[in-house]
Design a protein around this motif. Sequence first.
Motif, mmCIF file in Angstrom:
data_model
loop_
_atom_site.group_PDB
_atom_site.id
_atom_site.type_symbol
_atom_site.label_atom_id
_atom_site.label_comp_id
_atom_site.label_asym_id
_atom_site.label_seq_id
_atom_site.Cartn_x
_atom_site.Cartn_y
_atom_site.Cartn_z
ATOM 1 N N ASP A 34 -32.122 -82.948 37.915
ATOM 2 C CA ASP A 34 -33.465 -82.937 38.797
ATOM 3 C C ASP A 34 -33.891 -81.510 39.100
ATOM 4 N N PRO A 35 -34.566 -81.215 39.897
ATOM 5 C CA PRO A 35 -35.157 -80.016 40.057
ATOM 6 C C PRO A 35 -34.198 -78.985 40.633
ATOM 7 N N GLY A 36 -33.386 -79.487 41.413
ATOM 8 C CA GLY A 36 -32.069 -78.588 41.876
ATOM 9 C C GLY A 36 -31.092 -78.512 40.913
ATOM 10 N N GLY A 37 -31.117 -79.013 39.763
ATOM 11 C CA GLY A 37 -30.192 -78.866 38.500
ATOM 12 C C GLY A 37 -29.099 -79.868 38.469
ATOM 13 N N ARG A 38 -29.025 -80.781 39.459
ATOM 14 C CA ARG A 38 -28.155 -81.724 39.372
ATOM 15 C C ARG A 38 -28.255 -82.697 38.500
#
Length: 136
Positions: A34-38
């Motif tokens: 996801d955009p947060g790198g998760r």
Amino acid sequence: MSQLRIRDAATYLGVSDDTVRRLVDGGTFTRHLDPGGRSVVDGRELAEYAGARAGQLADPSGVRSSARNRFVGIVTGLVADTVMAQVELQCGPHRVVSLMSAEAVRDLGLEVGSVAVASVKATMVTVETPGPEEDA
């Protein structure tokens, strides 16, 4: 494309986070970020997997019905007075509560531990989605 975090996918499948990670590592689900790198999985892949493995108890009633929403379960709670009764069934992971006459409970022989089928036929079913997730 709807995406779900690993922990959320695990919750919806009723398994551990580690199980979902093994499914990702085994190629059952495609890992995305996801955009947060998760790590996240595709909601469509999760839906197909869940639908293919959905277990439903055999309907013991032998009754044919136009109602498509039939939930086989066990009576886990029953409160009755002289006129009305509240019957609670556990149908897999779902709790279904029905209000009916005390006479119907007696006629059906319902008691805690009885196997029963909850049949739902409604003209209106509300569908809700979660609100926007805030980053923690």
